[in-house]
Design an enzyme around this catalytic site. Structure first.
Site, short mmCIF file in Angstrom:
data_model
loop_
_atom_site.label_atom_id
_atom_site.label_comp_id
_atom_site.label_asym_id
_atom_site.label_seq_id
_atom_site.Cartn_x
_atom_site.Cartn_y
_atom_site.Cartn_z
N SER A 240 57.61 25.18 46.37
CA SER A 240 59.03 25.14 45.64
C SER A 240 60.56 25.34 46.73
O SER A 240 60.82 23.63 46.95
CB SER A 240 59.54 25.12 44.06
OG SER A 240 59.48 26.32 44.20
N HIS A 270 51.37 28.83 41.11
CA HIS A 270 52.67 29.07 41.77
C HIS A 270 53.86 29.48 40.87
O HIS A 270 53.33 30.57 39.74
CB HIS A 270 53.72 27.62 42.77
CG HIS A 270 54.32 27.72 43.06
ND1 HIS A 270 55.34 29.17 43.22
CD2 HIS A 270 56.12 27.07 43.82
CE1 HIS A 270 56.96 28.84 43.87
NE2 HIS A 270 57.36 27.97 44.21
N HIS A 317 49.88 37.60 46.70
CA HIS A 317 50.97 36.66 47.06
C HIS A 317 50.34 36.29 48.52
O HIS A 317 50.19 37.04 49.07
CB HIS A 317 52.31 37.45 46.73
CG HIS A 317 53.50 36.81 46.73
ND1 HIS A 317 54.59 36.42 48.00
CD2 HIS A 317 54.29 35.88 45.79
CE1 HIS A 317 55.05 35.68 48.51
NE2 HIS A 317 55.20 35.46 46.74
N ARG A 326 60.94 42.00 42.02
CA ARG A 326 61.10 41.23 40.72
C ARG A 326 60.27 41.58 39.76
O ARG A 326 60.28 41.27 38.56
CB ARG A 326 60.66 39.75 41.10
CG ARG A 326 61.54 39.34 42.49
CD ARG A 326 61.25 37.91 42.83
NE ARG A 326 59.38 37.51 42.75
CZ ARG A 326 59.47 36.02 43.52
NH1 ARG A 326 60.16 35.42 42.88
NH2 ARG A 326 57.95 36.05 43.56
N ASP A 372 55.81 37.04 37.97
CA ASP A 372 55.11 36.09 36.87
C ASP A 372 54.02 37.00 35.87
O ASP A 372 54.26 36.01 34.67
CB ASP A 372 53.83 34.98 37.34
CG ASP A 372 54.36 33.74 38.28
OD1 ASP A 372 55.85 33.63 38.32
OD2 ASP A 372 54.63 33.55 39.29
N1 HAX Z 1 42.66 36.36 41.34
C1 HAX Z 1 41.64 36.55 42.18
N2 HAX Z 1 41.52 36.45 43.81
C2 HAX Z 1 42.76 35.57 44.36
C3 HAX Z 1 43.99 35.78 43.59
C4 HAX Z 1 44.10 36.72 42.69
N3 HAX Z 1 45.79 36.85 41.71
N4 HAX Z 1 44.88 36.56 44.90
C5 HAX Z 1 43.79 36.22 45.94
N5 HAX Z 1 42.62 35.88 45.63
C6 HAX Z 1 41.78 35.09 46.90
C7 HAX Z 1 42.18 33.78 46.87
O1 HAX Z 1 42.11 33.07 45.48
C8 HAX Z 1 41.26 33.62 47.93
O2 HAX Z 1 40.39 33.42 47.59
P1 HAX Z 1 39.07 32.35 48.57
O3 HAX Z 1 38.76 33.17 49.10
O4 HAX Z 1 37.49 32.52 47.65
O5 HAX Z 1 39.95 30.92 48.43
C9 HAX Z 1 41.13 35.46 48.53
O6 HAX Z 1 42.01 35.97 47.51
C10 HAX Z 1 42.54 34.99 49.84
O7 HAX Z 1 43.65 34.44 48.99
P2 HAX Z 1 45.20 35.52 49.45
O8 HAX Z 1 45.20 35.02 51.09
O9 HAX Z 1 45.54 36.29 49.49
O10 HAX Z 1 46.29 34.52 49.09
P3 HAX Z 1 46.58 33.77 49.09
O11 HAX Z 1 48.23 33.39 50.47
O12 HAX Z 1 45.49 32.05 49.63
O13 HAX Z 1 47.47 32.68 47.66
C11 HAX Z 1 48.17 33.04 45.69
C12 HAX Z 1 48.45 33.41 46.73
C13 HAX Z 1 49.66 33.15 45.48
C14 HAX Z 1 47.80 31.72 45.17
C15 HAX Z 1 46.99 33.96 45.47
O14 HAX Z 1 47.39 35.47 44.95
C16 HAX Z 1 47.39 33.31 43.34
O15 HAX Z 1 46.31 32.54 43.23
N6 HAX Z 1 47.11 34.15 42.70
C17 HAX Z 1 47.39 34.27 41.41
C18 HAX Z 1 48.38 32.97 40.86
C19 HAX Z 1 49.71 33.30 40.83
O16 HAX Z 1 50.02 34.63 40.46
N7 HAX Z 1 51.11 32.39 41.73
C20 HAX Z 1 51.79 33.23 41.44
C21 HAX Z 1 52.55 33.35 42.40
C22 HAX Z 1 53.56 34.00 42.96
C23 HAX Z 1 54.52 32.55 42.82
O17 HAX Z 1 54.77 31.73 43.58
N8 HAX Z 1 55.07 32.44 41.84
O18 HAX Z 1 56.15 30.81 41.58
#
Ligand code: HAX
Length: 435
Positions: A240, A270, A317, A326, A372
């Protein structure tokens, strides 16, 4: 006493030479390098943005203008008898880096009151949309519709001056922050409260008036203040903030820019994750007939979600490598105000089991909860049960940080953003796979 705008002007004048010097004298000095993984994998960790509004340390978490969340809550002026600070004073603090005194804060409170009316045409836009439209779509559309009133766009049309461009940007940003709670409350009451609306109360600050317009009793006013402050900024690289900054870099005004940022916030990876957390918990609750699962039962629900190819919302994250502060500040709020709440018990049980499971699965780099994972519980407890609205609350808060950032972008004359892309073949050549 200088107004916020005058104070900001002084800060900008003092800061500009630092940026100019870095660019002129040290423009060629390297501050990082880029790997193939970063170029293909979402630019993680590439140092390519500069902001002084907030900084995210992977292990410590967020600092706003150098202060941790508890330090911010402690330092800023609060309304009488309240636990959390005025959002208006926080806006002053994010923009200037200085903690405002009571008088300076109340000046912003009064200024926001003058600006907070939502134009009728925005109401008309919202009412024209089907009622089952997602509230984030409505929120973003409402922001975009107000672009016709942009002072920056007018300033540009009438002859642009780079050194003064931050002034109309600041005006647009302030107008927006003042109006957003009213827009959000209108969407909420139209969609979920029988289309019955509550007029603003001129005796109240932003947080108090938001609770009042939502129709939610005390201490929801303090919940709103806390929520908007902790969600405001998370340095510039998150979707964002970056989307808002990117669009603003084309000299688009604050309305175009914020609307773009909100569209990014609406993604499930996000800001939409807060709604997904509550949805997930409700799903488990209904399968358990409301009973709190044992640790073993909870582990099974978590593994089922992972094995079906989904992520555990609220965990992981891109930058953080520990429990999000947070999350912790909201957890402390829950421990104080709603320790026996059944959904809080679910969230706590998840905290007990998810990190170990994510570690065992071995994919997520950060197994700990983010903001979140905890935020929906508080909203639900205080009567805001329509969880598809939660990201709008996040958006009201996030606006404060991203709008402070783009005001400074203009002040420091940051140019249009334009990274370079390569073809796959070029990357293969660079790593020696192809000649
Ligand atoms: N559950 C399952 N798998 C997860 C995970 C979770 N909560 N978090 C990461 N992973 C997986 C990823 O999907 C990725 O899998 P692939 O290799 O198969 O693609 C792997 O672990 C490596 O990911 P990462 O490097 O640890 O995480 P990223 O930086 O790519 O992504 C995210 C960060 C926040 C998007 C990710 O942790 C996620 O999808 N979390 C769940 C959704 C969430 O809570 N989002 C909110 C984040 C905070 C925010 O921005 N709030 O607005």
């Amino acid at each position: 006493m200088a107004t916020l705008k005058e104070k900001l002007g002084e800060k900008i004048e003092a800061h500009r030479p630092r940026t100019t010097r870095l660019l002129k004298e040290y423009g060629n000095v390297k501050i990082g390098e880029v790997t193939v993984e970063q170029a293909i994998g979402g630019m993680r960790g590439i140092k390519s943005l500069v902001t002084d509004i907030s900084y995210l340390d992977p292990n410590e978490g967020i600092r706003f203008r150098g202060k941790t969340i508890p330090e911010v809550m402690e330092a800023l002026p609060k309304p009488a008898g309240k636990d959390y600070p005025y959002v208006e004073g926080f806006w002053y603090f994010l923009l200037t880096g200085d903690v405002p005194n009571e008088k300076e804060t109340l000046e912003i409170v009064e200024d926001f009151k003058k600006r907070r009316g939502v134009p009728q045409y925005v109401i008309d836009v919202l009412r024209a949309m089907p009622r089952d439209t997602h509230p984030m779509t409505m929120f973003s559309a409402a922001v975009l519709s107000m672009q016709r009133d942009s002072k920056f766009a007018k300033f540009y049309d009438e002859g642009f001056n780079k050194m003064k461009a931050w002034c109309p940007m600041f005006e647009d940003a302030t107008d927006l922050i003042a109006k957003l709670p009213g827009v959000a409350a209108y969407i909420y009451r139209m969609k979920y409260r029988g289309d019955v609306h509550i007029p603003a109360d001129d005796s109240l600050d932003l947080g108090g008036n938001f609770a009042h317009m939502m129709g939610l009793p005390e201490p929801y006013d303090d919940v709103a203040r806390m929520y908007f402050i902790i969600h405001s900024d998370h340095e510039s690289g998150n979707v964002s903030a970056h989307a808002t900054h990117l669009v603003a870099s084309a000299l688009s005004d604050a309305y175009y820019s914020l609307s773009a940022g909100l569209n990014g916030l609406a993604g499930p990876l996000h800001g939409l994750a807060n709604q997904e957390v509550l949805k997930w918990i409700q799903g488990v609750m209904s399968q358990m007939d409301g009973k709190l699962p044992s640790e073993e039962e909870m582990k099974k629900f978590v593994w089922d979600t992972l094995n079906s190819g989904q992520v555990i919302p609220g965990y992981g994250h891109a930058v953080l490598r520990k429990t999000d502060p947070r999350y912790m500040s909201q957890r402390e709020f829950c421990l104080k105000h709603l320790p026996d709440d059944p959904i809080f018990a679910f969230v706590s049980r998840l905290y007990d089991v998810v990190p170990d499971i994510l570690r065992e699965q071995g994919k997520a780099k950060n197994p700990w909860p983010n903001v979140d994972a905890q935020s929906g519980v508080i909203q639900w407890y205080y009567g805001l049960k329509e969880y598809d609205f939660y990201t709008v609350l996040f958006g009201v808060g996030r606006a404060i940080g991203v709008l402070a950032n783009i005001t400074w972008d203009r002040a420091l004359g940051y140019p249009i953003e334009r990274p370079k892309s390569l073809t796959t073949e070029m990357v293969e050549e660079a790593v020696g796979l192809k000649k």
